[in-house]
Motif scaffolding. Structure first.
Motif, mmCIF file in Angstrom:
data_model
loop_
_atom_site.group_PDB
_atom_site.id
_atom_site.type_symbol
_atom_site.label_atom_id
_atom_site.label_comp_id
_atom_site.label_asym_id
_atom_site.label_seq_id
_atom_site.Cartn_x
_atom_site.Cartn_y
_atom_site.Cartn_z
ATOM 1 N N ALA A 15 20.824 -13.175 2.533
ATOM 2 C CA ALA A 15 19.452 -12.889 2.980
ATOM 3 C C ALA A 15 18.653 -12.219 1.864
ATOM 4 O O ALA A 15 17.486 -12.542 1.632
ATOM 5 N N VAL A 16 19.289 -11.296 1.149
ATOM 6 C CA VAL A 16 18.607 -10.623 0.043
ATOM 7 C C VAL A 16 18.262 -11.645 -1.041
ATOM 8 O O VAL A 16 17.148 -11.677 -1.560
ATOM 9 N N LYS A 17 19.226 -12.499 -1.369
ATOM 10 C CA LYS A 17 19.007 -13.494 -2.425
ATOM 11 C C LYS A 17 17.839 -14.397 -2.062
ATOM 12 O O LYS A 17 16.983 -14.694 -2.902
ATOM 13 N N LYS A 18 17.787 -14.801 -0.800
ATOM 14 C CA LYS A 18 16.709 -15.689 -0.354
ATOM 15 C C LYS A 18 15.357 -15.004 -0.569
ATOM 16 O O LYS A 18 14.420 -15.596 -1.102
ATOM 17 N N ALA A 19 15.283 -13.742 -0.166
ATOM 18 C CA ALA A 19 14.016 -13.005 -0.320
ATOM 19 C C ALA A 19 13.661 -12.858 -1.796
ATOM 20 O O ALA A 19 12.491 -12.979 -2.182
ATOM 21 N N LEU A 20 14.655 -12.610 -2.641
ATOM 22 C CA LEU A 20 14.375 -12.406 -4.062
ATOM 23 C C LEU A 20 14.021 -13.709 -4.763
ATOM 24 O O LEU A 20 13.254 -13.706 -5.726
ATOM 25 N N GLU A 21 14.553 -14.813 -4.294
ATOM 26 C CA GLU A 21 14.182 -16.103 -4.903
ATOM 27 C C GLU A 21 12.746 -16.459 -4.541
ATOM 28 O O GLU A 21 12.085 -17.177 -5.282
ATOM 29 N N THR A 22 12.242 -15.955 -3.438
ATOM 30 C CA THR A 22 10.833 -16.143 -3.101
ATOM 31 C C THR A 22 9.960 -15.233 -3.954
ATOM 32 O O THR A 22 8.939 -15.634 -4.489
ATOM 33 N N GLU A 23 10.418 -13.988 -4.106
ATOM 34 C CA GLU A 23 9.655 -12.980 -4.854
ATOM 35 C C GLU A 23 9.601 -13.309 -6.353
ATOM 36 O O GLU A 23 8.529 -13.287 -6.948
ATOM 37 N N CYS A 24 10.732 -13.561 -6.948
ATOM 38 C CA CYS A 24 10.782 -13.866 -8.388
ATOM 39 C C CYS A 24 11.958 -14.780 -8.667
ATOM 40 O O CYS A 24 13.062 -14.304 -8.960
ATOM 41 N N PRO A 25 11.729 -16.084 -8.579
ATOM 42 C CA PRO A 25 12.816 -17.063 -8.669
ATOM 43 C C PRO A 25 13.613 -16.977 -9.968
ATOM 44 O O PRO A 25 13.041 -16.826 -11.045
ATOM 45 N N GLY A 26 14.929 -17.049 -9.813
ATOM 46 C CA GLY A 26 15.807 -17.158 -10.971
ATOM 47 C C GLY A 26 15.932 -15.899 -11.806
ATOM 48 O O GLY A 26 16.357 -15.958 -12.953
ATOM 49 N N VAL A 27 15.575 -14.738 -11.259
ATOM 50 C CA VAL A 27 15.562 -13.523 -12.082
ATOM 51 C C VAL A 27 16.701 -12.553 -11.753
ATOM 52 O O VAL A 27 17.345 -12.021 -12.662
ATOM 53 N N VAL A 28 16.955 -12.324 -10.483
ATOM 54 C CA VAL A 28 17.900 -11.258 -10.109
ATOM 55 C C VAL A 28 19.281 -11.859 -9.809
ATOM 56 O O VAL A 28 19.408 -12.764 -8.978
ATOM 57 N N SER A 29 20.297 -11.342 -10.469
ATOM 58 C CA SER A 29 21.645 -11.907 -10.320
ATOM 59 C C SER A 29 22.270 -11.505 -8.984
ATOM 60 O O SER A 29 21.960 -10.446 -8.415
ATOM 61 N N CYS A 30 23.182 -12.331 -8.537
ATOM 62 C CA CYS A 30 23.933 -12.035 -7.319
ATOM 63 C C CYS A 30 24.838 -10.831 -7.548
ATOM 64 O O CYS A 30 25.080 -10.037 -6.638
ATOM 65 N N ALA A 31 25.337 -10.689 -8.776
ATOM 66 C CA ALA A 31 26.209 -9.552 -9.102
ATOM 67 C C ALA A 31 25.442 -8.237 -8.943
ATOM 68 O O ALA A 31 25.973 -7.253 -8.420
ATOM 69 N N ASP A 32 24.186 -8.207 -9.401
ATOM 70 C CA ASP A 32 23.372 -6.999 -9.217
ATOM 71 C C ASP A 32 23.045 -6.774 -7.743
ATOM 72 O O ASP A 32 23.038 -5.629 -7.276
ATOM 73 N N ILE A 33 22.757 -7.848 -7.029
ATOM 74 C CA ILE A 33 22.446 -7.687 -5.602
ATOM 75 C C ILE A 33 23.618 -7.021 -4.887
ATOM 76 O O ILE A 33 23.442 -6.060 -4.126
ATOM 77 N N LEU A 34 24.830 -7.502 -5.160
ATOM 78 C CA LEU A 34 26.000 -6.917 -4.496
ATOM 79 C C LEU A 34 26.199 -5.455 -4.907
ATOM 80 O O LEU A 34 26.506 -4.600 -4.070
ATOM 81 N N ALA A 35 25.996 -5.161 -6.185
ATOM 82 C CA ALA A 35 26.169 -3.775 -6.654
ATOM 83 C C ALA A 35 25.141 -2.851 -5.997
ATOM 84 O O ALA A 35 25.475 -1.738 -5.566
ATOM 85 N N LEU A 36 23.904 -3.307 -5.907
ATOM 86 C CA LEU A 36 22.856 -2.482 -5.296
ATOM 87 C C LEU A 36 23.074 -2.354 -3.787
ATOM 88 O O LEU A 36 22.979 -1.255 -3.217
ATOM 89 N N ALA A 37 23.375 -3.480 -3.150
ATOM 90 C CA ALA A 37 23.482 -3.478 -1.688
ATOM 91 C C ALA A 37 24.646 -2.604 -1.217
ATOM 92 O O ALA A 37 24.542 -1.949 -0.168
ATOM 93 N N SER A 38 25.741 -2.563 -1.980
ATOM 94 C CA SER A 38 26.876 -1.751 -1.530
ATOM 95 C C SER A 38 26.524 -0.267 -1.601
ATOM 96 O O SER A 38 26.911 0.520 -0.737
ATOM 97 N N ARG A 39 25.755 0.122 -2.614
ATOM 98 C CA ARG A 39 25.273 1.512 -2.681
ATOM 99 C C ARG A 39 24.306 1.779 -1.517
ATOM 100 O O ARG A 39 24.410 2.809 -0.830
ATOM 101 N N ASP A 40 23.378 0.842 -1.291
ATOM 102 C CA ASP A 40 22.401 1.042 -0.214
ATOM 103 C C ASP A 40 23.083 1.092 1.160
ATOM 104 O O ASP A 40 22.627 1.800 2.057
ATOM 105 N N ALA A 41 24.160 0.336 1.300
ATOM 106 C CA ALA A 41 24.905 0.376 2.559
ATOM 107 C C ALA A 41 25.502 1.765 2.764
ATOM 108 O O ALA A 41 25.470 2.318 3.869
#
Ligand code: HEM
Ligand SMILES: *[C@@H]1O[C@H](CO)[C@@H](O)[C@H](O)[C@H]1NC(C)=O
Ligand SMILES: *[C@@H]1O[C@H](CO)[C@@H](O)[C@H](O)[C@H]1NC(C)=O
Ligand SMILES: CC(=O)N[C@H]1CO[C@H](CO)[C@@H](O)[C@@H]1O
Length: 323
Positions: free
Chosen positions: A102-128
């Protein structure tokens, strides 16, 4: 003296190489809202279903332990590789993949091809973690996504719940994590569940003679048997920290000192001077340094073997290598 300064230069080069390309707020210019979007969506999911928090905290560990924190764990099996990390035995109970998607989908709308899945997982686990009032830590970003994912590697590298302390220490050392990191990060078992099928032998057939692991508190073993039958359904589970199952606190360590650690790998923390001392100190001080220690060890873990610069790629879909 000369030798010593040469050593220092090498040590510094090594440190730089490790952190190279990762920095705080890496997407500041390329995708200024990226971290806010990760936080907002993760919070939505986790506040609705708090058990997603342990799901994501475990997921980042399983990603970082295999080929570094490169989102290799997120790759779906394909016809040419039907044995990705996701299909490995220890991954069979991971949860929270839909949050990353879900995060990846939102980020591909916001800025396509920029934010890595590895960063999303690292950030999301902290936010969780922060969403459930767990510890917080800084997440430098700039990771890139790997293209290789092999179940065989996950099966070999993810520590086993049947491991003894010597093996666990070796598993962590291979990841660049020390014995303190082992005992601190095992503290993540203060939240979340363990599935019954993993403890069937521990409860019912420990040495193959229909016996129970003698390292397990007998009264607790009896209680566990009421929750986990000898032929458990694949979905039955117990909380790992029965005292405060959903609170990120030191009660996991209390469970361990009472011989109520769920897995052999939890009980094993009593079989080493350094890990036992840490466990006992956290119990005595009501977890005085646990949050801080956890944040420090997570900070180390989320930098393991990262791909940066022109390595890897920025996946468009976290489950699939770019065409
Ligand atoms: C020391 C070696 C470790 C072993 C052998 C181990 C093993 C396990 C096992 C077998 C489970 C149960 C999974 C299930 O039945 O669904 C589990 C759950 C969990 N582990 Fe570990 N683990 C280790 C270290 C870690 C580390 C380093 C972290 C993160 C920092 C972590 C975080 C978690 C969390 C949060 C859960 C609960 C997952 C959920 O509720 O979905 N574990 N672990
Ligand atoms: C994966 O593919 C191989 C052949 O390419 C096949 O023998 C094997 O059964 C497949 N495994 C799964 C789990 O589908
Ligand atoms: C217990 O373990 C032994 C040895 O592995 C095996 O032969 C036996 O079938 C097991 N018993 C049960 C009830 O699973
Ligand atoms: C979440 C996920 O993809 N889990 C898979 C892990 O591996 C098992 C096989 O061991 C699969 O059945 C799961 O679907």
């Amino acid at each position: 003296m000369k030798f010593f300064s040469l050593f220092l230069v090498f040590a510094m080069l090594f440190a730089m190489a490790n952190a190279q390309g990762l920095m705080l707020d890496y997407y500041k210019h390329s995708c200024p809202n990226a971290e806010k979007i990760v936080a907002r969506i993760t919070k939505q999911y986790v506040s609705h279903v708090p058990n997603f928090a342990p799901g994501l905290i475990r997921m980042i560990f399983h990603d970082c332990a295999v080929r570094g924190c490169d989102a290799s764990l997120l790759l779906n099996p394909t016809s040419s590789n039907n044995q990705t990390e996701r299909t490995a035995v220890p991954n069979s109970t991971l949860r929270g993949f839909q949050i990353i998607e879900a995060v990846k989908k939102a980020l591909e709308t916001e800025c396509p091809g920029v934010v890595s899945c590895a960063d999303i997982l690292a950030l999301a686990s902290r936010d969780a973690s922060t969403t459930i009032n767990g510890p917080s830590w800084e997440v430098p970003t700039g990771r890139r996504d790997g293209k290789v994912s092999l179940a065989s590697e996950a099966n070999a590298l993810i520590p086993s719940p049947f491991a003894d302390i010597t093996t666990l220490k070796q598993n962590f050392a291979a990841l660049g994590l020390n014995t303190k990191d082992l005992v601190v990060l095992s503290g993540a078992h203060t939240i979340g569940v363990g599935h019954c099928f993993i403890i069937t032998n521990r409860l019912y057939n420990f040495t193959g003679n229909g016996d129970t692991d003698p390292a397990l508190n007998p009264a607790y073993a009896a209680w566990l048997k009421t929750k986990c039958s000898p032929n458990p359904s694949p979905t039955s589970f117990v909380f790992m920290d029965r005292i405060t199952p959903t609170v990120f606190d030191e009660k996991y360590y209390t469970m361990v000192t009472q011989d109520r650690g769920l897995f052999e790998s939890d009980a094993a923390l009593l079989n080493d001077e350094q890990t036992r001392t840490y466990v006992e100190t956290q119990v005595k001080t009501m977890g005085a340094t646990f949050d801080k220690d956890f944040a420090e060890s997570m900070t180390k873990m989320i930098k393991i073997g990262v791909l940066t610069g022109s390595q890897g790629e920025i996946r468009k879909d976290c489950g699939v290598v770019n065409a």
